[in-house]
Design an enzyme around this catalytic site. Structure first.
Site, PDB file in Angstrom:
ATOM      1  N   GLU A 160       7.769 -21.851   7.863  1.00  0.00           N
ATOM      2  CA  GLU A 160       8.116 -20.965   8.977  1.00  0.00           C
ATOM      3  C   GLU A 160       9.120 -21.585   9.934  1.00  0.00           C
ATOM      4  O   GLU A 160       9.665 -20.897  10.796  1.00  0.00           O
ATOM      5  CB  GLU A 160       6.863 -20.585   9.758  1.00  0.00           C
ATOM      6  CG  GLU A 160       6.231 -21.746  10.514  1.00  0.00           C
ATOM      7  CD  GLU A 160       5.047 -21.275  11.357  1.00  0.00           C
ATOM      8  OE1 GLU A 160       5.123 -21.448  12.586  1.00  0.00           O
ATOM      9  OE2 GLU A 160       4.079 -20.752  10.794  1.00  0.00           O
ATOM     10  N   GLU A 192       0.813  -1.219   0.000  1.00  0.00           N
ATOM     11  CA  GLU A 192       0.000   0.000   0.000  1.00  0.00           C
ATOM     12  C   GLU A 192       0.849   1.272   0.000  1.00  0.00           C
ATOM     13  O   GLU A 192       0.337   2.364  -0.282  1.00  0.00           O
ATOM     14  CB  GLU A 192      -0.916   0.018   1.232  1.00  0.00           C
ATOM     15  CG  GLU A 192      -1.997  -1.051   1.233  1.00  0.00           C
ATOM     16  CD  GLU A 192      -3.136  -0.742   0.274  1.00  0.00           C
ATOM     17  OE1 GLU A 192      -3.076   0.299  -0.414  1.00  0.00           O
ATOM     18  OE2 GLU A 192      -4.075  -1.552   0.210  1.00  0.00           O
TER      19      GLU A 192
END
Length: 297
Positions: free
Chosen positions: A114, A83
């Site tokens: 992960e 953004e």
């Protein structure tokens, strides 16, 4: 580590009967839990402020803001990073989001990604990490190996590091210069940290990126004056920003924006000082893009 002892993994006594509730009561319980998030974040504001200043310092020194996380945490970092170019007019790559397992993990979970500390380091090496960069590790649990590996490598490389976790005194907090730990309590759905924990992390990231961009000269008053006007809605917003910042009429604002290729900052400076577009851009450059400074000096 016994994961069952983590606050984010314990059962919430207020939601033990979710599967027996009528829908209105079900959503009420979720909403009641969500109201706790802002207060948990409020308790961390001094640490968030330190992170904002560190992020701004990174940008001013030619560095980047790099988020890294797994699962929901990784997706939130990618979301915030993506953004920044349209909102603040910064180049792609100035704010970076890394997710364990790579871009494919945005849409589909990459099991086990992960759990590798080396992968966190490798992803930063691939970005050609520099000591001016700020690395922000995100993990609701606070113990994700991918994030620990990345933060450890970043500190060894001389970077300032930030850890955002929703458990107190977490392993990632111990790897970072700045630890932000909004403890939101047990999730409404046990262990589902995309809920309150995800909301808290999003709130923190909003403040880090937006605060850093304010300090980097991308905001005037509360207007996103470096926004890229790339569609009809944003062209209209650009016009309204010039009108609101200067008090001139819309037609005059549109005329000025056409002279600046719809760049808002020089248009505002032109309206308030009488400079032409070239001189307005030159004055902004002399003040490192800070519109308020250009107006006051």
């Amino acid at each position: 580590m016994n994961l069952g002892t983590l606050v984010s993994e314990t059962r919430n006594p207020q939601t033990m009967d979710l599967d027996a509730l009528p829908t209105p009561e079900l959503v009420k319980r979720f909403n009641e839990q969500d109201t706790l998030v802002a207060e948990a974040v409020k308790a961390t504001l001094p640490d968030v402020a330190r992170a904002v200043d560190a992020a701004a310092a990174a940008l001013k020194s030619g560095g980047r803001i790099i988020y890294m996380g797994a699962g929901t945490s990784g997706r939130l970092g990618v979301l915030d990073a993506s953004e920044c170019p349209p909102t603040f007019g910064v180049p792609h790559g100035l704010v970076v989001g890394l997710i364990a397992g790579g871009p494919g993990a945005l849409l589909k979970a990459v099991e086990g990604a992960e759990d590798c500390q080396q992968a966190g380091e490798d992803d930063l090496v691939a970005l050609n990490l520099q000591e001016q960069d700020l690395v922000v590790g995100l993990a609701a649990s606070g113990r994700t190996p991918y994030v620990i590996g990345g933060l450890r490598y970043a500190r060894q490389s001389g970077c300032t590091t930030v850890a955002v976790s929703c458990n107190p005194d977490s392993p990632i907090a111990r790897e970072a210069n700045i630890a932000i730990s909004p403890v939101v309590g047990p999730e409404a759905l046990t262990g589902s940290t995309r809920l309150k924990s995800g909301t808290a992390q999003k709130m923190v990231l909003n403040m880090i990126s937006t605060g850093a961009m304010v300090k980097f000269g991308k905001v005037y008053q509360n207007l996103m004056v470096d926004m890229k006007a790339t569609n009809v809605k944003l062209v209209d917003r650009a016009c309204r920003m010039v009108v609101e910042a200067t008090g001139i009429g819309r037609e005059e604002a549109e005329a000025l924006l056409k002279q600046t290729d719809f760049e808002v900052k020089p248009a505002i400076l032109m309206a308030l000082t009488g400079l032409d577009a070239a001189a307005a851009r030159e004055k902004l450059a002399a003040h490192q893009g800070f519109l308020r400074a250009a107006l006051e000096h």
